[in-house]
Motif scaffolding. Sequence first.
Motif, PDB file in Angstrom:
ATOM      1  N   PHE A 161      11.597   1.896  -2.004  1.00  0.00           N
ATOM      2  CA  PHE A 161      11.775   2.940  -2.579  1.00  0.00           C
ATOM      3  C   PHE A 161      13.108   2.861  -3.420  1.00  0.00           C
ATOM      4  O   PHE A 161      14.179   2.566  -2.683  1.00  0.00           O
ATOM      5  N   THR A 162      13.141   3.497  -4.629  1.00  0.00           N
ATOM      6  CA  THR A 162      14.208   3.457  -5.211  1.00  0.00           C
ATOM      7  C   THR A 162      14.733   4.796  -5.828  1.00  0.00           C
ATOM      8  O   THR A 162      13.701   5.919  -5.902  1.00  0.00           O
ATOM      9  N   VAL A 163      16.150   5.485  -5.647  1.00  0.00           N
ATOM     10  CA  VAL A 163      16.306   6.926  -6.045  1.00  0.00           C
ATOM     11  C   VAL A 163      17.623   6.718  -6.995  1.00  0.00           C
ATOM     12  O   VAL A 163      18.165   5.651  -7.085  1.00  0.00           O
ATOM     13  N   PRO A 164      17.857   7.785  -7.613  1.00  0.00           N
ATOM     14  CA  PRO A 164      19.076   7.909  -8.455  1.00  0.00           C
ATOM     15  C   PRO A 164      20.268   7.514  -7.581  1.00  0.00           C
ATOM     16  O   PRO A 164      20.308   7.875  -6.302  1.00  0.00           O
ATOM     17  N   LYS A 165      21.292   6.792  -8.214  1.00  0.00           N
ATOM     18  CA  LYS A 165      22.416   6.393  -7.423  1.00  0.00           C
ATOM     19  C   LYS A 165      23.107   7.398  -6.554  1.00  0.00           C
ATOM     20  O   LYS A 165      23.384   8.440  -7.113  1.00  0.00           O
ATOM     21  N   VAL A 166      23.459   7.206  -5.455  1.00  0.00           N
ATOM     22  CA  VAL A 166      24.047   8.227  -4.615  1.00  0.00           C
ATOM     23  C   VAL A 166      25.614   7.923  -4.017  1.00  0.00           C
ATOM     24  O   VAL A 166      26.120   8.804  -3.753  1.00  0.00           O
ATOM     25  N   ASP A 172       0.596  -1.204   0.067  1.00  0.00           N
ATOM     26  CA  ASP A 172      -0.008   0.004  -0.040  1.00  0.00           C
ATOM     27  C   ASP A 172       1.112   1.080   0.171  1.00  0.00           C
ATOM     28  O   ASP A 172       0.702   2.235  -0.693  1.00  0.00           O
ATOM     29  N   ASN A 229       2.054   4.690  -4.343  1.00  0.00           N
ATOM     30  CA  ASN A 229       2.374   5.899  -4.933  1.00  0.00           C
ATOM     31  C   ASN A 229       3.756   6.336  -5.194  1.00  0.00           C
ATOM     32  O   ASN A 229       4.102   7.484  -5.548  1.00  0.00           O
ATOM     33  N   ALA A 230       4.641   5.466  -4.836  1.00  0.00           N
ATOM     34  CA  ALA A 230       6.060   5.582  -5.330  1.00  0.00           C
ATOM     35  C   ALA A 230       6.265   5.688  -6.700  1.00  0.00           C
ATOM     36  O   ALA A 230       5.912   5.017  -7.678  1.00  0.00           O
ATOM     37  N   PRO A 231       6.956   6.689  -7.042  1.00  0.00           N
ATOM     38  CA  PRO A 231       7.459   6.886  -8.482  1.00  0.00           C
ATOM     39  C   PRO A 231       8.303   5.829  -9.078  1.00  0.00           C
ATOM     40  O   PRO A 231       8.148   5.543 -10.258  1.00  0.00           O
ATOM     41  N   ALA A 232       8.952   5.280  -8.128  1.00  0.00           N
ATOM     42  CA  ALA A 232       9.984   4.106  -8.665  1.00  0.00           C
ATOM     43  C   ALA A 232      10.291   3.160  -7.452  1.00  0.00           C
ATOM     44  O   ALA A 232      10.338   3.752  -6.288  1.00  0.00           O
TER      45      ALA A 232
END
Lengths: 95, 493
Positions: free
Chosen positions: A88-93, A75, A79-82
């Motif tokens: 949740f995933t984000v651009p490589k940090v 749930d 709404n997660a963009p990715a």
Amino acid sequence: MAIDQKTVAKIAHLARIRIPEAEQGSVASELSGILAWVEQLNEVNVEGVDPLASVNDASLRVRPDVVDDGGYASDILKNAPASTASFFTVPKVVE
Amino acid sequence: MTKLTDLTIAQALEGLAAKEFSAVELTEAHIAAMDKARSLNAFITETPDLAREQAKASDARRAAGEAKDLDGIPLGMKDLYCTKGVRTTAASKILENFVPPYESTVSQKLADAGSVMLGKTTLDEFAMGSSGGTSAFGPAISPWSGPNPAEAERKLIPGGSSSGSSTAVSARLAMGATGTDTGGSIRQPASITGIVGMKPTYGRCSRWGIIAFASSLDQAGPMARSVSDTALMLRVMAGFDRKDSTSVDISVPNYMDALTKSVKGLKVGIPREYRLDGMNKDTEKLWDQSAAMLRDAGAEVVDISLPHTKYALPVYYIIAPAEASSNLARYDGVRFGLRETGETLDAMYEATRSEGFGKEVQRRILIGTYVLSAGYYDAYYRKAQRVRRLIRNDFLEAFRSCDVILAPATPGTAFAFGEKTGDPVQMYLEDVFTVTLNLAGLPGLCLPVGLSQEGLPIGMQLIGRAFDESTLFTAASALERAAAFSHKPPFTA
């Protein structure tokens, strides 16, 4: 206090809002106008007055430190963009 | 017979109980009205199918003798309340596709009381504005603009931020609607459109599931076409909620009992600092008349002083942006909402937030970030919090010599879109009479008392002691009877 273009660039970065250099000047004068207006507070004598953070006089409630909710990751991820699996995933940090 | 869409909530509940019409018929009448008035843009998302389903269930409950307090009443829901499975945008591009997996406490209470949700009403983006003009989905247009509001030369604002709610209720698209009030966002639009708006005491209604703007000021409340309708709605919306740490655990009285009480002996304070130079003459006249009406009904009118009134707006425009800048930090493109692409995490954040937030929201985040930043915190934020206490003390002192305060809700009447956009401070001044209560946490009720020379509604505001909404309802009810405001906008659906 008047805000200059350099200050706009600094607070825009703190707020993670990109303001193109061409617009920083007009934003600076807009914010300066608002700040000049709020500076009428300097007329007020606040000697010995405690800051008011909340209108509720009582201190905030406490509750037992136990988990009483959760267990529905899908749930939360809806709404997660990715996302990948249950993350949740984000651009490589890190390289 | 009166059109179903013209009934008050109280009248509709009687009609439903007497089986004069069904909840389905009542809901269909409002859905037809929404169809007819779509150019007013009162709703961001309409939910007619859900409404029909809820109305059907309501009729079944009533047939089984299990009707609840608001059973079958069609309402608008401000699009700041999270509604499970129904898109919730806060009128922002950043939440354009957000579908909450949970329901706000207040909207849940309204559903549990049997009400029918017609849709999500438009607002200023993140409730930041006084005209409805900052919505990313276009502004709602006041039915007071003319017989054909969308084609009117001067399209009038319905007030803000609860602009779709005031539009829907005044244009007869909904019997009532929810609002939220951080600096006047229930009372100013109610005043501008000639309806009743009630901001309860801070802590009376749960904030859980309502998209946060400024957490120490935000409060949910009802908007409707009579004082008793707001009392009916508040009775349902109010109450302790353990999920909101600032919700106050005290019982909710039956406000209906307060409506018929006499104002005999009630002390009504008139704050001299609210009489501004250059104030609208009609507003000033109606203020005096309203005081006289309450006096004729047996109340005692006394002069009071709220000496720090002029500092309320500057305090608000430090505290509200400061709280907003931290509340809105959550919109980072990671867990929900819009995500723009960026090479690095920071670049992604910056692209997302500059694309997703409108100009006014960005402006307030920047102000908030500045006043909280190292070196300025004491000069701005601490200072504002200290003056905030002085403003609250003014009210505490005033309530030693009066029981309610009577003042205008807004300095003027509705203006047209585009007329106050040059200087942000001009727009901020719309809230000069309403923002004081949010800073002090007090309840306020705005009701229409007359029209200006130009034929636009003027509202008066009653201000009460913390958690004494009952006395507000008593005084408001007496003023409502005496003022007998029965004007309708030139357009109704």
